[in-house]
Design an enzyme around this catalytic site. Structure first.
Site, PDB file in Angstrom:
ATOM      1  N   HIS A  86      83.472 100.491  78.164  1.00 33.96           N
ATOM      2  CA  HIS A  86      81.964 100.667  78.615  1.00 33.96           C
ATOM      3  C   HIS A  86      82.199 100.655  80.079  1.00 33.96           C
ATOM      4  O   HIS A  86      83.027  99.870  80.708  1.00 33.96           O
ATOM      5  CB  HIS A  86      80.996  99.911  77.966  1.00 33.96           C
ATOM      6  CG  HIS A  86      80.868 100.115  76.558  1.00 33.96           C
ATOM      7  ND1 HIS A  86      79.679  99.443  75.776  1.00 33.96           N
ATOM      8  CD2 HIS A  86      81.266 101.121  75.656  1.00 33.96           C
ATOM      9  CE1 HIS A  86      79.823  99.944  74.593  1.00 33.96           C
ATOM     10  NE2 HIS A  86      80.867 100.896  74.481  1.00 33.96           N
ATOM     11  N   TRP A 131      71.742 141.094  84.847  1.00 37.77           N
ATOM     12  CA  TRP A 131      71.254 139.340  84.785  1.00 37.77           C
ATOM     13  C   TRP A 131      69.978 139.597  85.398  1.00 37.77           C
ATOM     14  O   TRP A 131      69.671 139.826  86.484  1.00 37.77           O
ATOM     15  CB  TRP A 131      72.274 138.499  85.259  1.00 37.77           C
ATOM     16  CG  TRP A 131      73.622 138.647  84.892  1.00 37.77           C
ATOM     17  CD1 TRP A 131      74.645 139.210  85.295  1.00 37.77           C
ATOM     18  CD2 TRP A 131      73.979 137.888  83.823  1.00 37.77           C
ATOM     19  NE1 TRP A 131      75.753 139.074  84.719  1.00 37.77           N
ATOM     20  CE2 TRP A 131      75.571 138.152  83.579  1.00 37.77           C
ATOM     21  CE3 TRP A 131      73.486 137.004  82.993  1.00 37.77           C
ATOM     22  CZ2 TRP A 131      75.999 137.586  82.712  1.00 37.77           C
ATOM     23  CZ3 TRP A 131      74.275 136.284  81.926  1.00 37.77           C
ATOM     24  CH2 TRP A 131      75.522 136.653  81.833  1.00 37.77           C
ATOM     25  N   CYS A 137      75.720  95.898  76.058  1.00 34.83           N
ATOM     26  CA  CYS A 137      75.478  95.567  74.516  1.00 34.83           C
ATOM     27  C   CYS A 137      75.992  94.285  74.143  1.00 34.83           C
ATOM     28  O   CYS A 137      77.051  93.650  74.793  1.00 34.83           O
ATOM     29  CB  CYS A 137      76.393  96.631  73.905  1.00 34.83           C
ATOM     30  SG  CYS A 137      78.268  96.519  74.240  1.00 34.83           S
ATOM     31  N   SER A 161      69.560 143.063  79.854  1.00 32.77           N
ATOM     32  CA  SER A 161      68.955 141.563  80.215  1.00 32.77           C
ATOM     33  C   SER A 161      70.017 141.080  81.172  1.00 32.77           C
ATOM     34  O   SER A 161      69.590 139.833  81.716  1.00 32.77           O
ATOM     35  CB  SER A 161      68.588 140.545  79.151  1.00 32.77           C
ATOM     36  OG  SER A 161      69.918 140.383  78.325  1.00 32.77           O
ATOM     37  N   GLU A 217      80.627  98.356  82.130  1.00 28.26           N
ATOM     38  CA  GLU A 217      80.744  97.247  82.609  1.00 28.26           C
ATOM     39  C   GLU A 217      82.230  96.921  82.471  1.00 28.26           C
ATOM     40  O   GLU A 217      82.987  96.081  83.478  1.00 28.26           O
ATOM     41  CB  GLU A 217      80.109  96.119  81.632  1.00 28.26           C
ATOM     42  CG  GLU A 217      78.480  96.340  81.626  1.00 28.26           C
ATOM     43  CD  GLU A 217      77.981  97.359  80.552  1.00 28.26           C
ATOM     44  OE1 GLU A 217      77.056  97.181  80.046  1.00 28.26           O
ATOM     45  OE2 GLU A 217      78.812  98.220  80.309  1.00 28.26           O
TER      46      GLU A 217
END
Length: 369
Positions: free
Chosen positions: A50, A170, A75, A168, A52
């Site tokens: 994590h 672009w 946590c 479609s 920390e």
């Protein structure tokens, strides 16, 4: 550097983790001692450290007596890794400043309480709004078990997504298409309806943040919603890196199942009414498989059904300064609303420029009474 700037630095670090750490939250951490940053880090992919812990390892002995600025409450439970709260206590950290409390019921408030019980000074709230937005998908997922749904579409100034012939590519500019790939990178899955597959034969891969194509692990899951089972085995998605999930609204024959298995595509069947799958049940099923965020890229029937069923969280609309005209399709179909007062209103709207295009983002507000 002032305290708020340290938290801004922690947020910048957390953004580096987006798209890599789901179902975990993207967290950034900065350790400061005597006005100097002595350690910093962000969440590593699942199973890794994590934020920390990365910061603590970088700081070493300098962590003793330091202040931590972290975007989410540390946590206090054992998951894939030991609790960060205990590591902070053992390292001798003196203060912990958190942008927000973790909404995860396994953590919520426990990390803060454990730190305070050990004599560590804690504060909550610096850059809270930014931290909430950064982890909006995680917040919804841990509270509801459902993925966060972002609908993205590009349209002309007169609201068309293609010409009357179906062309479609672009509508949006190159900058907007790159923006879209960044959105793909930050989501666990890309969802589209079968009509998009039949009309455009898209790749549905993210092509940014580490090289074109990337690795299978880093490609978002492709989810094709096909109420009548019309997806062709020749579709280009089956030749791309990454995983494909086909959601059918009918029972497949053994031969069809074998064909898709040979393409390494997963198949799941959901009940459908008149070709429309119950998308709420589908999202619940995907949530159980730890899909925390989905980018929906069309077509109009799927997008309209999501709006009709009240399942959309966020909208990202690219508006190109062109006029198409004619009777071509719009971005959102479905039943729609009968009264304007019931229209799906956006809140927290932002407007930005992307090349010549305009990008409008906003969150779906609850329906009015």
């Amino acid at each position: 550097m002032w305290a708020m700037e340290y938290m801004e630095q922690a947020l910048a670090l957390a953004r580096l983790a987006l798209g890599q750490v789901s179902p975990n939250p993207a967290v950034g951490a900065v350790l400061v001692k005597d006005g100097m940053v002595v350690g910093q880090g962000y969440t590593q992919p699942p199973g890794g450290h994590h934020a920390e812990i990365v910061a603590l390892e970088q700081a070493g002995d300098a962590a003793r007596g330091s202040a931590l600025y972290v975007t989410l409450e540390p946590c206090a439970h054992f998951g894939r890794t030991p609790p960060c709260s205990r590591a902070l206590i053992e390292a001798g950290v003196k203060q912990v400043h958190m942008a927000m409390i973790d909404p995860n019921p396994a953590v919520s408030g426990r990390g803060k309480a454990e730190l305070e019980a050990a004599g560590i000074i804690t504060t909550v709230g610096q850059k809270n709004e930014q931290a909430q937005v950064l982890n909006e998908a995680y917040v919804k997922y841990v509270i509801t078990g459902l993925p966060f749904i972002t609908v993205k579409f590009a349209m002309s100034l007169d609201g068309k997504i293609a010409t009357h012939t179906g062309d479609s590519k672009w509508i949006s500019c190159e900058e907007s298409r790159q923006y879209s790939h960044n959105l793909r990178y930050m989501n666990d899955a890309i969802m589209c309806g079968v009509n998009t597959i039949l009309a455009d034969d898209p790749q549905l891969t993210r092509r940014c943040c580490g090289g074109r194509g990337g690795t299978i692990r880093k490609q978002p899951l492709r989810v094709i919603v096909d109420g009548r089972g019309r997806t062709p085995t020749t579709a280009r998605i089956f030749r791309e890196q990454g995983e494909t999930l086909l959601v059918f609204g009918r029972t497949l024959s053994p031969a069809e199942r074998e064909s898709f298995a040979e393409l390494r595509a997963d198949v799941v069947e959901f009940p459908a009414e008149d070709g429309i799958i119950n998308l709420g049940e589908l999202l619940h099923w995907l949530g159980q498989r730890q899909i925390t965020s989905i980018l929906v890229e069309g077509g109009g029937i799927l997008v309209g059904s999501l709006f009709d069923q009240g399942l959309v969280d966020k909208v990202v609309a690219f508006i190109a300064p062109v006029i198409i005209g004619g009777q071509s399709k719009g971005a959102v179909a479905g039943r729609g609303v009968e009264r304007l007062i019931d229209a799906h209103a956006l809140s927290r709207v932002t407007v930005a420029q992307s090349g010549p295009d305009i990008v409008i983002q906003g969150y779906i507000s609850p329906p009015s009474d």
